[in-house]
Write a protein that holds these residues in place. Sequence first.
Motif, mmCIF file in Angstrom:
data_model
loop_
_atom_site.group_PDB
_atom_site.id
_atom_site.type_symbol
_atom_site.label_atom_id
_atom_site.label_comp_id
_atom_site.label_asym_id
_atom_site.label_seq_id
_atom_site.Cartn_x
_atom_site.Cartn_y
_atom_site.Cartn_z
ATOM 1 N N VAL A 163 -46.953 -18.510 24.147
ATOM 2 C CA VAL A 163 -47.366 -18.674 22.754
ATOM 3 C C VAL A 163 -46.143 -18.731 21.844
ATOM 4 C CG1 VAL A 163 -48.581 -17.576 20.828
ATOM 5 C CG2 VAL A 163 -49.635 -17.606 23.106
ATOM 6 N N ILE A 164 -45.219 -17.811 22.034
ATOM 7 C CA ILE A 164 -44.015 -17.766 21.201
ATOM 8 C C ILE A 164 -43.221 -19.059 21.333
ATOM 9 C CG2 ILE A 164 -41.764 -16.633 20.937
ATOM 10 C CD1 ILE A 164 -43.268 -13.976 21.673
ATOM 11 N N ASP A 165 -43.009 -19.533 22.550
ATOM 12 C CA ASP A 165 -42.259 -20.775 22.774
ATOM 13 C C ASP A 165 -42.909 -21.958 22.066
ATOM 14 O OD1 ASP A 165 -40.427 -19.424 24.331
ATOM 15 O OD2 ASP A 165 -41.231 -20.156 26.248
ATOM 16 N N GLU A 166 -44.215 -22.070 22.200
ATOM 17 C CA GLU A 166 -44.906 -23.222 21.613
ATOM 18 C C GLU A 166 -44.934 -23.163 20.093
ATOM 19 O OE1 GLU A 166 -45.729 -26.007 23.378
ATOM 20 O OE2 GLU A 166 -44.618 -24.854 24.856
ATOM 21 N N PHE A 167 -45.138 -21.999 19.508
ATOM 22 C CA PHE A 167 -45.109 -21.880 18.053
ATOM 23 C C PHE A 167 -43.696 -22.125 17.520
ATOM 24 C CE2 PHE A 167 -49.089 -19.192 16.881
ATOM 25 C CZ PHE A 167 -49.889 -20.093 17.542
ATOM 26 N N ASN A 168 -42.696 -21.563 18.194
ATOM 27 C CA ASN A 168 -41.309 -21.774 17.773
ATOM 28 C C ASN A 168 -40.898 -23.240 17.856
ATOM 29 O OD1 ASN A 168 -40.393 -19.293 16.861
ATOM 30 N ND2 ASN A 168 -39.767 -18.616 18.885
ATOM 31 N N ALA A 169 -41.445 -23.980 18.810
ATOM 32 C CA ALA A 169 -41.113 -25.397 18.940
ATOM 33 C C ALA A 169 -41.504 -26.173 17.687
ATOM 34 C CB ALA A 169 -41.812 -25.992 20.167
ATOM 35 N N VAL A 170 -42.476 -25.684 16.945
ATOM 36 C CA VAL A 170 -42.959 -26.365 15.747
ATOM 37 C C VAL A 170 -42.360 -25.781 14.473
ATOM 38 C CG1 VAL A 170 -45.034 -26.901 14.396
ATOM 39 C CG2 VAL A 170 -45.132 -26.922 16.887
ATOM 40 N N ASP A 171 -42.154 -24.464 14.426
ATOM 41 C CA ASP A 171 -41.914 -23.804 13.136
ATOM 42 C C ASP A 171 -41.031 -22.561 13.250
ATOM 43 O OD1 ASP A 171 -42.364 -23.642 10.388
ATOM 44 O OD2 ASP A 171 -44.188 -22.465 10.610
ATOM 45 N N GLU A 172 -40.004 -22.614 14.061
ATOM 46 C CA GLU A 172 -39.218 -21.415 14.380
ATOM 47 C C GLU A 172 -38.690 -20.678 13.151
ATOM 48 O OE1 GLU A 172 -35.574 -20.082 17.331
ATOM 49 O OE2 GLU A 172 -35.973 -22.198 17.015
ATOM 50 N N SER A 173 -38.210 -21.395 12.144
ATOM 51 C CA SER A 173 -37.577 -20.737 11.000
ATOM 52 C C SER A 173 -38.582 -20.056 10.076
ATOM 53 C CB SER A 173 -36.756 -21.750 10.203
ATOM 54 O OG SER A 173 -37.610 -22.744 9.668
ATOM 55 N N ASN A 174 -39.857 -20.312 10.273
ATOM 56 C CA ASN A 174 -40.876 -19.787 9.377
ATOM 57 C C ASN A 174 -41.698 -18.663 10.003
ATOM 58 O OD1 ASN A 174 -41.987 -19.995 6.792
ATOM 59 N ND2 ASN A 174 -43.665 -21.270 7.512
ATOM 60 N N LEU A 175 -41.316 -18.214 11.193
ATOM 61 C CA LEU A 175 -42.128 -17.258 11.942
ATOM 62 C C LEU A 175 -41.391 -15.950 12.222
ATOM 63 C CD1 LEU A 175 -43.555 -19.725 14.602
ATOM 64 C CD2 LEU A 175 -44.845 -18.658 12.754
ATOM 65 N N LYS A 176 -42.142 -14.886 12.176
ATOM 66 C CA LYS A 176 -41.680 -13.576 12.628
ATOM 67 C C LYS A 176 -42.722 -13.095 13.634
ATOM 68 C CE LYS A 176 -41.440 -8.804 10.946
ATOM 69 N NZ LYS A 176 -41.537 -7.938 9.761
ATOM 70 N N PHE A 177 -42.277 -12.601 14.765
ATOM 71 C CA PHE A 177 -43.192 -12.132 15.807
ATOM 72 C C PHE A 177 -43.157 -10.617 15.901
ATOM 73 C CE2 PHE A 177 -44.499 -16.105 17.582
ATOM 74 C CZ PHE A 177 -43.470 -16.969 17.266
ATOM 75 N N VAL A 178 -44.331 -10.040 15.978
ATOM 76 C CA VAL A 178 -44.483 -8.593 16.174
ATOM 77 C C VAL A 178 -45.242 -8.430 17.490
ATOM 78 C CG1 VAL A 178 -45.529 -6.469 15.314
ATOM 79 C CG2 VAL A 178 -44.552 -8.131 13.696
ATOM 80 N N ILE A 179 -44.578 -7.799 18.447
ATOM 81 C CA ILE A 179 -45.176 -7.643 19.777
ATOM 82 C C ILE A 179 -45.501 -6.172 19.979
ATOM 83 C CG2 ILE A 179 -44.833 -7.940 22.247
ATOM 84 C CD1 ILE A 179 -42.795 -10.176 21.492
ATOM 85 N N CYS A 180 -46.775 -5.893 20.173
ATOM 86 C CA CYS A 180 -47.245 -4.524 20.398
ATOM 87 C C CYS A 180 -47.968 -4.490 21.744
ATOM 88 C CB CYS A 180 -48.234 -4.109 19.334
ATOM 89 S SG CYS A 180 -47.657 -4.304 17.637
ATOM 90 N N PHE A 181 -47.566 -3.571 22.610
ATOM 91 C CA PHE A 181 -48.312 -3.405 23.848
ATOM 92 C C PHE A 181 -48.236 -1.964 24.316
ATOM 93 C CE2 PHE A 181 -44.140 -4.289 25.494
ATOM 94 C CZ PHE A 181 -44.064 -3.655 26.722
ATOM 95 N N ASP A 182 -49.201 -1.627 25.155
ATOM 96 C CA ASP A 182 -49.328 -0.230 25.573
ATOM 97 C C ASP A 182 -48.597 0.088 26.868
ATOM 98 O OD1 ASP A 182 -50.898 -1.350 27.560
ATOM 99 O OD2 ASP A 182 -52.774 -0.477 26.864
ATOM 100 N N GLY A 183 -47.832 -0.861 27.393
ATOM 101 C CA GLY A 183 -47.052 -0.618 28.587
ATOM 102 C C GLY A 183 -47.821 -0.782 29.875
ATOM 103 N N SER A 184 -49.025 -1.379 29.828
ATOM 104 C CA SER A 184 -49.840 -1.499 31.033
ATOM 105 C C SER A 184 -49.437 -2.698 31.900
ATOM 106 C CB SER A 184 -51.316 -1.601 30.672
ATOM 107 O OG SER A 184 -51.558 -2.746 29.910
ATOM 108 N N PHE A 185 -48.521 -3.524 31.440
ATOM 109 C CA PHE A 185 -48.086 -4.675 32.241
ATOM 110 C C PHE A 185 -46.824 -4.328 32.993
ATOM 111 C CE2 PHE A 185 -50.321 -6.412 28.565
ATOM 112 C CZ PHE A 185 -51.351 -7.059 29.227
ATOM 113 N N THR A 186 -46.698 -4.867 34.196
ATOM 114 C CA THR A 186 -45.497 -4.584 34.983
ATOM 115 C C THR A 186 -44.584 -5.778 34.994
ATOM 116 O OG1 THR A 186 -46.675 -5.271 36.974
ATOM 117 C CG2 THR A 186 -46.614 -2.921 36.481
#
Length: 186
Positions: A163-186
Motif C-alpha cells: 500500500v505504501i509503495d503504491e500510494f507513494n508512487a502517485v503522491d509521495e510528497s503529500n503523504l505521511k504514514f502512521v503504522i500501528c500494530f500490536d506485534g502479532s506479525f513475525t
Amino acid sequence: MNGNPDLTLVSSFQEKWHEFLIICDDFEKRFQYILVSPPNLSDNSEVVNAIAKLPWRLVLDFNPRSDETENGLLLNFEKLKGTSYKKSFTIVDRLDFDPKFEHYWFFANGQGSILPIDELKAWRNKYKRFLSDNLYQSFNKGSRLKSRIVVLLNIDPDYAYAVIDEFNAVDESNLKFVICFDGSFT
C-alpha cells in the motif's frame, strides 16, 4: 477480579489513544485521513466504534465482511452515520470521487461475490497496481488538495509495504504514514 476496573489497563489504553491522536495531528481538518484497516480490527466493540467515529476520507478495508459482522468497521460506521454517508467500491466497480462527498470505502480484499485472497502474491497481482493506477489517482483527482495522513492499523507488514509503495508512487510528497500494530506479525 473483584469487579473493580483495572485502572492500569484503562490508563494504558487512554495513554495509547492519546498518543495515537497526537501522531495523527488530532485529526485536524487541514489534513485528509486515510485508514487501512485489517481483516479483524478488534474484538472490542468500543475500539471499533471509536475508530469508526474518526473523520476518515478513505478507508481501505481488508475485511470482506466489514458491513456484515458485529465488529465490522463499516457496519459500525453505518450505525453511527447511516448508509448514505459513504460510497463503497470494490476492485470491479467504477470509481467515483467527488470533492464534496466526505467518505469513501474500498474493500481491499473482496466483498460479496468477489472472494478474498489469502496468499500475498496473488493479492499483489490483483490489487497492488490498482491501488496506485486507479484508486489513489482517482481519489487524488476527486479530492480537495490537502496533505494526507495514512493510518495503517495492524496490517500485515507485506501488505502495508504494498500500500505504501503504491500510494507513494502517485503522491509521495503529500503523504505521511502512521503504522500501528500490536506485534502479532513475525
